[in-house]
Design a protein around this motif. Structure first.
Motif, short mmCIF file in Angstrom:
data_model
loop_
_atom_site.label_atom_id
_atom_site.label_comp_id
_atom_site.label_asym_id
_atom_site.label_seq_id
_atom_site.Cartn_x
_atom_site.Cartn_y
_atom_site.Cartn_z
N GLN A 1 0.78 -1.07 0.05
CA GLN A 1 -0.06 -0.03 -0.02
C GLN A 1 0.89 1.22 0.05
O GLN A 1 1.83 1.35 0.88
N VAL A 2 0.65 2.15 -1.06
CA VAL A 2 1.26 3.29 -1.00
C VAL A 2 0.42 4.41 -0.75
O VAL A 2 -0.58 4.70 -1.17
N LEU A 3 0.75 5.20 0.25
CA LEU A 3 0.11 6.59 0.81
C LEU A 3 0.74 7.75 0.35
O LEU A 3 1.90 7.97 0.48
N GLY A 4 0.07 8.75 -0.41
CA GLY A 4 0.62 9.82 -0.91
C GLY A 4 -0.17 10.62 -0.18
O GLY A 4 -1.41 11.15 -0.10
N ILE A 5 0.47 11.66 0.80
CA ILE A 5 -0.10 12.60 1.82
C ILE A 5 0.32 13.81 1.69
O ILE A 5 1.61 13.85 1.13
N GLN A 6 -0.30 14.56 2.10
CA GLN A 6 0.02 16.21 2.29
C GLN A 6 0.79 16.32 3.58
O GLN A 6 0.62 15.40 4.58
N GLU A 7 1.35 17.58 3.63
CA GLU A 7 2.08 17.73 5.09
C GLU A 7 1.24 17.85 5.98
O GLU A 7 1.45 17.57 7.49
N SER A 8 -0.13 18.52 5.95
CA SER A 8 -1.10 18.46 6.86
C SER A 8 -1.51 17.10 7.56
O SER A 8 -2.26 17.18 8.43
N PHE A 9 -1.16 16.11 6.93
CA PHE A 9 -1.54 14.70 7.30
C PHE A 9 -0.86 14.31 8.70
O PHE A 9 -1.59 13.74 9.59
N TRP A 10 0.18 15.06 9.20
CA TRP A 10 1.08 14.65 10.09
C TRP A 10 0.68 15.07 11.49
O TRP A 10 0.68 14.73 12.60
N ARG A 11 -0.62 16.33 11.32
CA ARG A 11 -0.90 16.95 12.55
C ARG A 11 -2.12 15.80 13.18
O ARG A 11 -2.36 15.79 14.35
N PHE A 12 -2.49 14.76 12.35
CA PHE A 12 -3.43 13.73 13.01
C PHE A 12 -2.82 12.57 13.70
O PHE A 12 -3.05 11.69 14.36
N ARG A 13 -1.26 12.48 13.54
CA ARG A 13 -0.39 11.53 14.20
C ARG A 13 -0.09 11.86 15.49
O ARG A 13 0.28 13.18 15.83
N GLN A 14 -0.18 10.69 16.29
CA GLN A 14 -0.03 11.03 17.67
C GLN A 14 1.49 10.57 18.02
O GLN A 14 2.16 9.58 17.32
N GLY A 15 2.39 11.38 18.65
CA GLY A 15 3.71 11.20 18.85
C GLY A 15 4.71 11.97 17.95
O GLY A 15 5.75 11.66 17.90
N GLY A 16 4.15 12.92 17.35
CA GLY A 16 5.24 13.83 16.74
C GLY A 16 4.85 13.57 15.21
O GLY A 16 4.40 12.80 14.68
N VAL A 17 5.53 14.45 14.13
CA VAL A 17 5.65 14.44 12.89
C VAL A 17 7.12 13.81 12.31
O VAL A 17 8.23 14.04 13.01
N ALA A 18 6.80 13.07 11.43
CA ALA A 18 7.57 12.54 10.66
C ALA A 18 8.30 13.46 9.95
O ALA A 18 7.51 14.07 9.03
N ALA A 19 9.68 14.04 9.77
CA ALA A 19 10.36 14.82 9.15
C ALA A 19 10.67 14.33 7.56
O ALA A 19 11.83 13.49 7.74
N LEU A 20 10.16 14.42 6.76
CA LEU A 20 10.41 13.79 5.52
C LEU A 20 10.75 14.92 4.47
O LEU A 20 10.10 15.90 4.46
N GLY A 21 11.75 14.76 3.62
CA GLY A 21 12.30 15.62 2.75
C GLY A 21 11.77 15.25 1.38
O GLY A 21 11.19 14.19 1.13
N MET A 22 11.86 16.03 0.32
CA MET A 22 11.56 15.83 -1.15
C MET A 22 12.16 14.64 -1.64
O MET A 22 13.37 14.33 -1.44
N GLY A 23 11.54 13.72 -1.94
CA GLY A 23 11.90 12.32 -2.58
C GLY A 23 12.17 11.41 -1.50
O GLY A 23 12.82 10.36 -1.74
N GLU A 24 11.94 11.91 -0.19
CA GLU A 24 11.95 10.54 0.90
C GLU A 24 10.48 9.91 0.94
O GLU A 24 9.70 10.35 0.90
N ILE A 25 10.80 8.71 1.50
CA ILE A 25 9.58 7.98 1.98
C ILE A 25 9.73 7.54 3.43
O ILE A 25 10.97 7.25 3.61
N ALA A 26 8.72 7.11 4.15
CA ALA A 26 8.84 6.28 5.25
C ALA A 26 8.10 4.93 4.82
O ALA A 26 7.09 4.83 4.33
N ILE A 27 8.62 3.84 5.40
CA ILE A 27 8.10 2.55 5.30
C ILE A 27 8.03 1.93 6.92
O ILE A 27 8.81 2.46 7.70
N ASP A 28 7.30 0.88 6.75
CA ASP A 28 7.13 0.18 8.05
C ASP A 28 8.06 -0.81 8.05
O ASP A 28 9.04 -1.22 7.57
N GLU A 29 8.06 -1.37 9.55
CA GLU A 29 9.35 -2.42 9.92
C GLU A 29 8.95 -3.74 9.11
O GLU A 29 10.11 -4.20 8.92
N ARG A 30 8.10 -3.84 8.80
CA ARG A 30 7.97 -5.25 7.81
C ARG A 30 8.52 -5.29 6.53
O ARG A 30 9.20 -5.99 6.15
#
Length: 157
Positions: free
Chosen positions: A111-140
């Protein structure tokens, strides 16, 4: 002999059968009660885990295989008088080529999620700082591809 005498003799004569019936009923009631308690506990655990994963999200609009315009997010935010963030949920494939060995690994149907910067305010525990061309993946995904932070991936959508 009266009715009470007949009942007393019947109870004495069939005492083993009545005891077996009583013990069987008590055992069945204990098993059903235990199953209900375990079921409620499992349901509550799953509910708590789901709410934890949702964070501050109250509702979501899932369009299936259809897309909607970017203007829908601000229009909903104005109408709901609350924070709204738009995003895409797509299927994809992740590829990783190990530079030292030259071998590549891939994961299909991710599953690929394309999100806006405003999405991170819904996350509990802080904001993931991603730059242009960077992605976040889960542990699995990281363990399946044997990768770490800073490795290069190819993402196909």
């Amino acid at each position: 002999m009266g009715s009470l005498g007949l009942i007393a003799r019947s109870l004495r004569h069939y005492v083993r059968m009545h005891a077996g019936l009583f013990l069987g009923t008590a055992l069945a009631a204990a098993i059903l009660t235990g199953a209900l308690v375990v079921g409620d506990s499992a349901r509550e655990s799953l509910r708590a885990q789901s709410l934890m994963r949702l964070g501050n999200i109250d509702c979501a609009v899932f369009a299936g295989d259809r897309l909607f315009s970017q203007e829908l997010g601000p229009a909903l935010a104005a109408r709901l008088d609350g924070p709204v963030s738009s995003g895409l949920l797509l299927g994809g494939m992740v590829l990783h080529q190990d530079p030292s060995t030259g071998k590549s690994k891939q994961l299909n149907r991710v599953q690929v999620l394309g999100i806006q910067e405003s999405f991170w305010r819904f996350r509990q525990g802080g904001v993931a700082a991603l730059g242009m061309g960077e992605i976040a993946i889960d542990e699995r995904v990281a363990s399946a591809l044997s990768i770490g932070a800073g490795d290069t991936l190819a993402l196909r959508v």
